[in-house]
Design an enzyme around this catalytic site. Structure first.
Site, PDB file in Angstrom:
ATOM      1  N   GLU A  27       0.851  -1.186   0.000  1.00  0.00           N
ATOM      2  CA  GLU A  27       0.000   0.000   0.000  1.00  0.00           C
ATOM      3  C   GLU A  27       0.887   1.236   0.000  1.00  0.00           C
ATOM      4  O   GLU A  27       1.977   1.232   0.604  1.00  0.00           O
ATOM      5  CB  GLU A  27      -0.895  -0.014   1.256  1.00  0.00           C
ATOM      6  CG  GLU A  27      -1.767   1.226   1.390  1.00  0.00           C
ATOM      7  CD  GLU A  27      -2.913   1.056   2.382  1.00  0.00           C
ATOM      8  OE1 GLU A  27      -2.973   0.023   3.081  1.00  0.00           O
ATOM      9  OE2 GLU A  27      -3.749   1.973   2.454  1.00  0.00           O
ATOM     10  N   ASN A  72      -6.757   1.371   2.596  1.00  0.00           N
ATOM     11  CA  ASN A  72      -7.511   2.607   2.774  1.00  0.00           C
ATOM     12  C   ASN A  72      -7.085   3.658   1.759  1.00  0.00           C
ATOM     13  O   ASN A  72      -7.890   4.492   1.343  1.00  0.00           O
ATOM     14  CB  ASN A  72      -7.306   3.138   4.199  1.00  0.00           C
ATOM     15  CG  ASN A  72      -7.881   2.191   5.244  1.00  0.00           C
ATOM     16  OD1 ASN A  72      -8.719   1.354   4.951  1.00  0.00           O
ATOM     17  ND2 ASN A  72      -7.416   2.321   6.481  1.00  0.00           N
ATOM     18  N   ASN A 172     -12.136  -1.309  -1.128  1.00  0.00           N
ATOM     19  CA  ASN A 172     -11.455  -1.796   0.077  1.00  0.00           C
ATOM     20  C   ASN A 172     -12.269  -1.475   1.321  1.00  0.00           C
ATOM     21  O   ASN A 172     -12.678  -0.312   1.507  1.00  0.00           O
ATOM     22  CB  ASN A 172     -10.082  -1.129   0.207  1.00  0.00           C
ATOM     23  CG  ASN A 172      -9.365  -1.534   1.483  1.00  0.00           C
ATOM     24  OD1 ASN A 172      -8.950  -2.685   1.621  1.00  0.00           O
ATOM     25  ND2 ASN A 172      -9.253  -0.613   2.434  1.00  0.00           N
ATOM     26  N   GLU A 173     -12.511  -2.477   2.139  1.00  0.00           N
ATOM     27  CA  GLU A 173     -13.144  -2.301   3.466  1.00  0.00           C
ATOM     28  C   GLU A 173     -14.300  -1.303   3.429  1.00  0.00           C
ATOM     29  O   GLU A 173     -14.347  -0.364   4.231  1.00  0.00           O
ATOM     30  CB  GLU A 173     -12.094  -1.892   4.510  1.00  0.00           C
ATOM     31  CG  GLU A 173     -11.074  -2.976   4.764  1.00  0.00           C
ATOM     32  CD  GLU A 173     -10.184  -2.760   5.979  1.00  0.00           C
ATOM     33  OE1 GLU A 173     -10.175  -1.646   6.538  1.00  0.00           O
ATOM     34  OE2 GLU A 173      -9.502  -3.731   6.376  1.00  0.00           O
ATOM     35  N   TYR A 244      -6.683  -8.660  11.756  1.00  0.00           N
ATOM     36  CA  TYR A 244      -5.422  -8.331  12.418  1.00  0.00           C
ATOM     37  C   TYR A 244      -5.538  -8.738  13.881  1.00  0.00           C
ATOM     38  O   TYR A 244      -6.581  -8.533  14.498  1.00  0.00           O
ATOM     39  CB  TYR A 244      -5.148  -6.823  12.323  1.00  0.00           C
ATOM     40  CG  TYR A 244      -4.892  -6.350  10.906  1.00  0.00           C
ATOM     41  CD1 TYR A 244      -3.640  -6.487  10.334  1.00  0.00           C
ATOM     42  CD2 TYR A 244      -5.911  -5.774  10.152  1.00  0.00           C
ATOM     43  CE1 TYR A 244      -3.387  -6.055   9.032  1.00  0.00           C
ATOM     44  CE2 TYR A 244      -5.674  -5.333   8.848  1.00  0.00           C
ATOM     45  CZ  TYR A 244      -4.410  -5.478   8.294  1.00  0.00           C
ATOM     46  OH  TYR A 244      -4.172  -5.053   7.009  1.00  0.00           O
ATOM     47  N   GLU A 292      -6.201  -9.325   3.633  1.00  0.00           N
ATOM     48  CA  GLU A 292      -5.390  -8.622   4.635  1.00  0.00           C
ATOM     49  C   GLU A 292      -5.384  -9.491   5.886  1.00  0.00           C
ATOM     50  O   GLU A 292      -6.451  -9.754   6.460  1.00  0.00           O
ATOM     51  CB  GLU A 292      -5.938  -7.234   4.959  1.00  0.00           C
ATOM     52  CG  GLU A 292      -5.708  -6.232   3.846  1.00  0.00           C
ATOM     53  CD  GLU A 292      -6.073  -4.802   4.229  1.00  0.00           C
ATOM     54  OE1 GLU A 292      -5.914  -4.433   5.421  1.00  0.00           O
ATOM     55  OE2 GLU A 292      -6.526  -4.064   3.351  1.00  0.00           O
ATOM     56  N   GLN A 353       1.519  -6.107   5.796  1.00  0.00           N
ATOM     57  CA  GLN A 353       1.933  -5.763   4.455  1.00  0.00           C
ATOM     58  C   GLN A 353       3.327  -6.329   4.209  1.00  0.00           C
ATOM     59  O   GLN A 353       3.677  -7.304   4.870  1.00  0.00           O
ATOM     60  CB  GLN A 353       1.856  -4.260   4.300  1.00  0.00           C
ATOM     61  CG  GLN A 353       0.387  -3.782   4.502  1.00  0.00           C
ATOM     62  CD  GLN A 353       0.095  -2.384   3.984  1.00  0.00           C
ATOM     63  OE1 GLN A 353       0.845  -1.811   3.229  1.00  0.00           O
ATOM     64  NE2 GLN A 353      -1.025  -1.818   4.414  1.00  0.00           N
TER      65      GLN A 353
HETATM   66  O1  AHR Z   1      -3.051  -2.654   6.331  1.00  0.00           O
HETATM   67  C1  AHR Z   1      -3.354  -1.449   6.949  1.00  0.00           C
HETATM   68  C2  AHR Z   1      -4.802  -1.040   6.745  1.00  0.00           C
HETATM   69  O2  AHR Z   1      -5.634  -1.956   7.389  1.00  0.00           O
HETATM   70  C3  AHR Z   1      -5.323  -1.061   5.331  1.00  0.00           C
HETATM   71  O3  AHR Z   1      -5.054   0.122   4.631  1.00  0.00           O
HETATM   72  C4  AHR Z   1      -6.796  -1.186   5.529  1.00  0.00           C
HETATM   73  O4  AHR Z   1      -7.432  -1.830   4.447  1.00  0.00           O
HETATM   74  C5  AHR Z   1      -6.918  -1.943   6.827  1.00  0.00           C
HETATM   75  O5  AHR Z   1      -7.795  -1.331   7.698  1.00  0.00           O
END
Ligand code: AHR
Length: 504
Positions: A27, A72, A172-173, A244, A292, A353
């Site tokens: 990103e 994002n 995305n999201e 995450y 992700e 990432q």
């Molecule tokens: O990976 C960091 C961020 O986490 C990404 O930009 C977003 O898609 C997610 O919230």
């Protein structure tokens, strides 16, 4: 001494492992691109400004597909800014990360970097502040050989052949209130479907990913998937999952069990997708793109690093630079076991990432690049997990966790590449205090000898690789491994991740 017995379930074929399971994600965020993969003037930089030390580490990591350019970031991104003569490219505010985007590295440069690292490009379109028309323009630019204004523009910009991008994320999201252009499931479902149909009218061979939930904890989780898929089921191939994990409030037992959450997440999304599919009765199946996943101490970022203020838009700030511990790497390895355990339905995944930003690879401007602790489980799994994923029967004790109830102390999965005559075992010991002696009936895999057994563990769970001590943590051969009469025995130290490579 705790013991565990693992047998290979003869009916245990989970599915073929799609190589896209070992994807990554780049990103435009912090020092990921600028001062990460791209640093003209660095002693290892090539003529294009890309650091060769980073290229080598990315190749060693073995990432197959790379999702780009966000995240994002993509929800405010104008792709046209990132092509054409560099001097004419605009500088833009990146609202997602409160930064300035110089567009010095854009689509052409990034695709060139992917050729160097040997990975496939997976693009995301902006469905936050843009829509169908801009997605079509980008697709025409990347995939039409020539003869139209937009495709000829690509050729004039130095790329004669199309980029031929196969896999695309539809935004995305979009379920997240933090996302530019955040929408309801109904509104997003309609927009994603319109975009998917239009893109397929231009290029029918595309593989399309519709946005699922940003985490299993989202209040809309479940309902979001059902509504979005009710609109888009016939027009997409994948629904995304993002997750995450982090140690919270010192609760290491629950953190070590994060794979349980990932398992449930995948199984619940599969159930939602299959329900929508069954109601349609077409026999079509939607897979998961877990595009992700990682360990991320997101609260640290918000507390300490975020730039704010109308006059403060830094270029490539040091944000999201988590420094991973041994404990983090063991949990990370267990997440890879969860992904493999669902290889029948998770056929694409992107570690989020890659460099500097919640990343397995770190760099210092003008200085070295090094491997974080999480590098090792990823690189080893990507290298060894080939062919088919095989479910194991686990006869192991449990331990109590605050978040997930009783959880198996050991989790494991096997893989088998019949053609190459190779198998692999991946195991995690979640015990904070005890080693576990595991016996595995590997005869069911057809395995006759051990080629290697490597373990990631340390008496200091907080040990990390840093600029000062870049090789503090790594894999070490596990000398306890033995194989006799079809039974493998190995001792797993407390809080450890292990990979065993076997030959027929
Ligand atoms: O990976 C960091 C961020 O986490 C990404 O930009 C977003 O898609 C997610 O919230």
């Amino acid at each position: 001494m705790i013991t565990a017995r693992i047998t290979v379930d003869p009916r245990g074929r989970i599915g073929a492992i799609d190589r896209r399971l070992f994807g990554g994600f780049v990103e435009h965020l912090g020092r990921h691109v600028y001062d990460g993969i791209y640093e003209p003037g660095h002693p290892t930089a090539d003529a294009d400004g890309f650091r060769q030390d980073v290229v080598e580490l990315v190749r060693e990591l073995g990432v197959t597909t790379i999702r780009y350019p966000g995240g994002n970031f993509v929800s405010g991104f104008r792709w046209e800014d990132s092509v054409g003569p560099r001097a004419a490219r605009p500088r833009r505010l990146d609202l997602a990360w409160h930064s300035t985007e110089t567009n010095e590295v854009g689509l052409h440069e990034f695709a060139g970097w992917l050729d160097k690292v040997g990975s496939e490009l997976m693009l995301a379109v902006n469905l936050g502040t843009r829509g169908v028309a801009e997605a079509l323009d980008l697709l025409e630019y990347t995939n039409i050989p020539g003869g139209t204004t937009t495709s000829e523009r690509r050729r004039a910009n130095g790329r004669d052949e199309p980029f031929a991008v196969r896999m695309w994320c539809l935004g995305n999201e979009m379920d997240g209130p933090w996302q530019l252009g955040h929408r309801s499931a109904d509104d997003y479902g309609k927009l994603a479907t319109q975009t998917a149909r239009a893109m397929r009218q231009l290029d029918p061979g595309l593989q399309l990913v519709v946005c699922g939930s940003s985490s299993r904890d989202m209040p809309t989780f479940g309902a979001w998937e059902r509504t979005v898929l009710a609109h888009s089921y016939d027009d997409v191939d994948y629904i995304s999952c993002h997750a995450y994990y982090a140690e919270k409030d010192g609760d290491r037992g629950s953190f070590l069990a994060s794979g349980v959450d990932m398992d449930l997440f995948i199984e619940e999304v599969v159930r939602a997708a299959d329900e929508v599919g069954a109601a349609r009765g077409t026999g079509k199946r939607i897979d998961i793109s877990f595009d992700e996943w990682n360990i991320w101490y997101v609260d640290r970022y918000h507390d300490e690093d975020e730039a704010t203020g109308i006059g403060n838009w830094p270029i490539a700030p040091r944000i999201l630079e988590d420094n991973y511990s041994v404990l983090d790497a063991v949990v990370f390895g267990s997440l890879m076991i969860s992904l493999l355990t669902h290889a029948d339905r998770v056929t694409s995944a992107s570690l989020a990432q890659l460099v500097n930003v919640i990343a397995p690879i770190m760099t210092e401007p003008g200085g070295p690049a090094w491997r974080q602790t999480t590098f090792f489980p990823f690189a080893t799994t990507a290298r060894l997990a080939r062919g088919e994923a095989i479910r194991l029967q686990l006869d192991v004790p449990s331990y109590p966790t605050a978040r997930y109830g009783d959880v198996r102390l050991v989790d494991a999965v096997a893989t088998r590449d019949a053609e190459a005559g190779r198998s692999a075992l991946f195991l995690v010991n979640r015990s904070l205090t005890d080693a576990v002696t595991v016996t595995v009936d590997v005869a069911g895999l057809g395995a006759g000898s051990v080629l290697a057994a490597d373990t990631l563990a340390d008496t200091d769970l907080d040990a990390r690789n840093t600029l000062e001590e870049p090789q503090r943590v790594g894999l070490a051969p596990n000398a306890s491994v033995a194989l006799a009469e079809g039974v493998l025995t190995i001792e797993l130290p407390p809080v450890s991740w292990t990979a065993v490579e076997l030959a027929d």
